[in-house]
Design a protein around this motif. Structure first.
Motif, short mmCIF file in Angstrom:
data_model
loop_
_atom_site.label_atom_id
_atom_site.label_comp_id
_atom_site.label_asym_id
_atom_site.label_seq_id
_atom_site.Cartn_x
_atom_site.Cartn_y
_atom_site.Cartn_z
N PHE A 197 -4.42 -2.87 -3.47
CA PHE A 197 -5.15 -2.69 -2.22
C PHE A 197 -4.69 -1.39 -1.57
CE2 PHE A 197 -1.56 -5.62 -1.53
CZ PHE A 197 -0.76 -4.88 -0.68
N GLY A 198 -5.57 -0.83 -0.72
CA GLY A 198 -5.23 0.36 0.05
C GLY A 198 -4.83 -0.02 1.46
N LEU A 199 -4.58 0.99 2.29
CA LEU A 199 -4.11 0.75 3.65
C LEU A 199 -5.13 -0.04 4.46
CD1 LEU A 199 -2.26 1.14 6.06
CD2 LEU A 199 -3.22 3.44 6.36
N LEU A 200 -6.39 0.41 4.46
CA LEU A 200 -7.41 -0.28 5.25
C LEU A 200 -7.66 -1.69 4.73
CD1 LEU A 200 -9.35 -0.02 7.61
CD2 LEU A 200 -11.08 0.89 6.02
N GLU A 201 -7.66 -1.83 3.41
CA GLU A 201 -7.85 -3.16 2.82
C GLU A 201 -6.70 -4.08 3.22
OE1 GLU A 201 -10.25 -2.26 -1.32
OE2 GLU A 201 -8.13 -1.72 -1.17
N ARG A 202 -5.48 -3.53 3.26
CA ARG A 202 -4.35 -4.37 3.66
C ARG A 202 -4.51 -4.85 5.10
NH1 ARG A 202 0.70 -6.10 3.07
NH2 ARG A 202 1.99 -6.14 4.95
N GLU A 219 -4.76 -8.70 6.05
CA GLU A 219 -3.70 -9.30 6.85
C GLU A 219 -4.25 -10.01 8.08
OE1 GLU A 219 -0.41 -9.86 6.71
OE2 GLU A 219 -0.48 -9.19 4.64
N SER A 220 -5.41 -9.60 8.57
CA SER A 220 -5.99 -10.33 9.70
C SER A 220 -6.30 -11.76 9.30
CB SER A 220 -7.26 -9.62 10.19
OG SER A 220 -8.32 -9.74 9.24
N ILE A 267 -8.92 -9.89 -1.77
CA ILE A 267 -8.69 -8.73 -0.90
C ILE A 267 -9.94 -8.50 -0.04
CG2 ILE A 267 -8.12 -6.28 -0.84
CD1 ILE A 267 -5.93 -8.03 -2.00
N SER A 268 -9.73 -8.16 1.22
CA SER A 268 -10.86 -7.81 2.10
C SER A 268 -11.26 -6.37 1.83
CB SER A 268 -10.45 -7.98 3.57
OG SER A 268 -10.25 -9.33 3.88
N MET A 323 4.13 -7.48 13.63
CA MET A 323 3.80 -6.06 13.70
C MET A 323 4.43 -5.26 12.57
SD MET A 323 3.98 -5.26 17.79
CE MET A 323 3.76 -3.50 17.54
N LEU A 324 5.56 -5.71 12.06
CA LEU A 324 6.26 -4.94 11.03
C LEU A 324 5.77 -5.29 9.63
CD1 LEU A 324 8.51 -2.86 10.54
CD2 LEU A 324 10.11 -4.77 10.32
N GLU A 325 5.77 -6.58 9.29
CA GLU A 325 5.45 -7.01 7.93
C GLU A 325 3.96 -7.33 7.74
OE1 GLU A 325 9.32 -9.24 6.23
OE2 GLU A 325 8.54 -10.12 8.08
N GLY A 326 3.20 -7.32 8.83
CA GLY A 326 1.79 -7.68 8.72
C GLY A 326 0.85 -6.55 9.05
N THR A 327 1.35 -5.29 9.01
CA THR A 327 0.47 -4.16 9.32
C THR A 327 0.46 -3.17 8.16
OG1 THR A 327 2.31 -3.20 10.61
CG2 THR A 327 0.64 -4.42 11.83
#
Length: 666
Positions: free
Chosen positions: A288-293, A297-298, A325-326, A371-375
């Motif tokens: 996954f990429g940054l935006l997908e993550r 994660e939401s 993956i979203s 905020m740390l592990e879920g972003t």
């Protein structure tokens, strides 16, 4: 009579001030509940990341408690990785006392969970006591009653069942311990400062800072301390008595808000400065990429929140490698729903923090804790241990509502008893089931397979545990089951090297027939061309031993071809190529090849990764063993930083061998 009814009679008398005896009576209750619930998990084994972080970590096996060995256990330079020294030191001490006994390691985790539950109790009572004293609202429930209910619910919450018995997550437990101590000390500091008790404030400030540092040395999640403080200051601690002016401590909120809100960006930025290319390389090993993550994660955070409030046994498992993956707001549609839910919760918390401070606190504490592990940090998408402290926010809200009902007359109180008993039964029952599952590797493997039969990891783990049963019983059925699950894992992910190695071992050592499947060829192709997340050198240490045991079925040149494939793959990370070169050097010398060939590979590994302590120390050992004493002396004097030398017994041992060779060689 339900436990919570007994607690209400004990700690909620007509007087609003509980006696010291009532408060201290609760400590053994919450501690025992937190620990006894997880006794069924003691029989389990080391699991998943426990193996690489503890079982296979030689530096943790300290022969004595001398400072040199303890320092090397805490700061293992050979790993060339980010470390958590205080957690590692606890593992080393555990090993020194009990050996590699998983039950002993788990008992320490259980004790820490009990301690954390006691700290949670004191933290909530102190926080809500400050809020009650300053709140403009009347008829608030007793802070002691809320703290007791919240601590018991938190201790028994099933969302912690993948944290407490998971040995390596002592890192999370220790970090939480020091974070809670820091928060309690901060509340005391705040009170001392408001009352102008300068020396008392200085003492509490020192304890807050010391606990924060110790938390960071346990795990990076302690960096969330400013976020938790900001949430307290912006909600419960922002309350002032009617007619009073706003407290000067509101300045804390204004100063701390930017740092706390920038934390998700600051943490990976610091890592990127320390390790250039870290973010890009880590994302290249994910699917996954940054935006997908962020979108995925939401959904994960929404799932976490739902299970904190009302746990569902089928959703709380360990492997989520099959999680969709979203890829867009409507792919899947729950992505948009989850983002809308989170945005709505944030809006309610911010707009209603004066009117509903407890609700705002619960929401912001939970979301802030992720905020740390879920972003943006490219970790795996789901791990339940990330809820260990964040879950406290929603559970305080639940406890607040239950405590309010329990202090009302008539029907409200009866409803409060009923809801409290039901929640207690649901929480404790599910946690006991999950702890029992953790108590047996085979039960754990079966439960994970049942939760997701299409999970690569679940199939591989079930195969491993079936093989462990075969080695004990010699029942051929379990060997066939092993082969079936390894093959299924390789079918689900053709690049899974561990599953392919398992198939290869069964084929060579046990003459298992896989038909047209050729695990060796699949491994070769994976190492030669697979993405970075699959093309690694992890199984190579095992394959060399397999070739030595069965040279008629797997010769040395077959193994060397695998090493060549790793080196030829442009997608393989530099670190993996360096490790493969060193592994190949040792493989060659162990199989009778000239020392010079192995030494050339060690030099090449050092040239590729000059900053790698592991590559430097292996080259130094190779130079000493091959008699290249002058080059070894140069590397010894100029190739290591001053602070590295006292932290490594490997360096000391290589230096000692060099001095011995220099004295004996002409």
């Amino acid at each position: 009579m339900p436990l919570f009814s007994l607690l209400h009679r004990t700690i909620a008398p007509k007087s609003s001030m509980p006696s010291p005896r009532q408060r201290w009576l609760l400590i053994p209750i919450v501690f025992l509940l937190a620990t006894l619930l997880y006794i069924p998990s003691i029989g389990g084994d080391f699991f998943f990341d426990d193996v690489v972080n503890i079982v296979d970590e030689e530096t943790l096996r300290v022969p004595d408690l001398s400072p040199r060995y303890l320092l090397e256990a805490a700061f293992p330079l050979e790993l060339d990785a980010d470390i958590r020294p205080l957690s590692r030191l606890s593992f080393a001490l555990n090993w020194y006392v009990s050996g590699m006994n998983p039950a002993a390691f788990k008992l320490v985790n259980l004790g820490l969970h009990g301690l954390n539950t006691v700290l949670v109790f004191f933290f909530i009572e102190s926080l809500l006591g400050r809020y009650r004293n300053n709140s403009p609202f009347a008829h608030l429930p007793s802070p002691l009653l809320v703290a007791a209910i919240a601590a018991l619910l938190w201790a028994a919450s099933p969302v912690h069942a993948n944290t407490v018995p998971y040995i390596v997550q002592r890192m999370t437990l220790l970090s939480a311990s020091f974070t809670l101590i820091a928060l309690i000390a901060y509340l005391r500091l705040r009170l001392a400062a408001l009352n102008a008790h300068r020396w008392s404030a200085l003492g509490w400030a020192s304890l807050t800072l010391a606990a924060a540092v110790l938390g960071l040395l346990s795990k990076e999640t302690a960096t969330l301390l400013p976020v938790y403080v900001l949430v307290m200051e912006a909600t419960l601690l922002a309350a002032v008595p009617p007619g009073a002016a706003p407290s000067r401590t509101s300045r804390i909120t204004r100063w701390m808000a930017p740092a706390a809100l920038l934390l998700p960006v600051m943490a990976p930025a610091i890592l990127e400065v320390m390790h250039p290319g870290w973010l890009e390389n880590t994302y290249s090993q994910r699917n996954f990429g940054l935006l997908e993550r962020l979108m995925t994660e939401s959904r994960v955070v929404a799932m976490y929140l739902a299970n904190v409030l009302m746990p569902r046994l089928g959703q709380i498992h360990f492997y989520y490698d099959n999680l969709p993956i979203s890829h867009g707001l409507l792919s899947p549609p729950t992505t948009l729903l989850s983002l809308t839910l989170i945005a709505g919760l944030v809006a309610v918390a911010l707009l209603g923090r004066r009117r509903w401070p407890v609700l705002s606190f619960a929401i912001l504490w939970f979301l802030g804790g992720h905020m740390l592990e879920g972003t943006i940090v490219p970790l795996e998408l789901v791990f339940w241990h990330r809820n260990y402290l964040p879950s406290l926010g929603p559970l305080i809200l639940v406890a607040w509502g239950l405590a309010w009902l329990l202090t009302q007359p008539g029907t409200h109180r009866r409803i409060g008893y009923l809801l409290t008993a039901l929640l207690g039964l649901v929480f404790t029952g599910q946690t006991l089931i999950l702890a029992y599952t953790w108590g047996s590797p085979l039960r754990m493997a079966f439960a994970e397979y049942q939760a997701d039969p299409a999970s690569v990891r679940a199939n591989y783990q079930y195969g491993r545990q079936s093989f462990a049963v075969y080695e004990t019983t010699h029942d051929r059925h379990y060997l066939d089951e092993t082969a079936r699950f390894f093959a299924r894992a390789a079918e689900l992910d053709p690049h899974n090297l561990l599953a392919l190695y398992g198939m290869l071992k069964l084929q060579i050592s046990y003459d298992h027939d896989y038909g047209a499947a050729d695990p060796y060829r699949q491994m070769l192709e994976t190492l030669r061309s697979a993405p970075a997340r699959a093309a690694n050198s992890a199984p190579m240490n095992y394959i060399g031993a397999l070739a030595r045991e069965h040279p008629d079925k797997l010769d040395l040149f077959d193994v060397l071809a695998l090493y060549d494939a790793i080196n030829a793959n442009p997608l393989t990370p530099r670190r993996e190529k360096t490790k493969a070169l060193i592994s190949r050097a040792y493989f060659l010398t162990a199989n009778g090849f000239p020392l010079s060939q192995g030494l050339d590979l060690l030099r090449e590994a050092h040239c590729r990764a000059p900053d790698s302590f592991y590559a430097r120390i292996k080259l130094l050992e190779g130079l000493v063993a091959s008699g290249n004493l002058e080059e070894a002396e140069t590397l010894l004097r100029t190739g290591f930083k001053p602070w590295e030398r006292p932290l490594s017994t490997s360096y000391a041992y290589a230096a000692q061998l060099l001095r011995q060779r220099q004295r004996t060689d002409p």
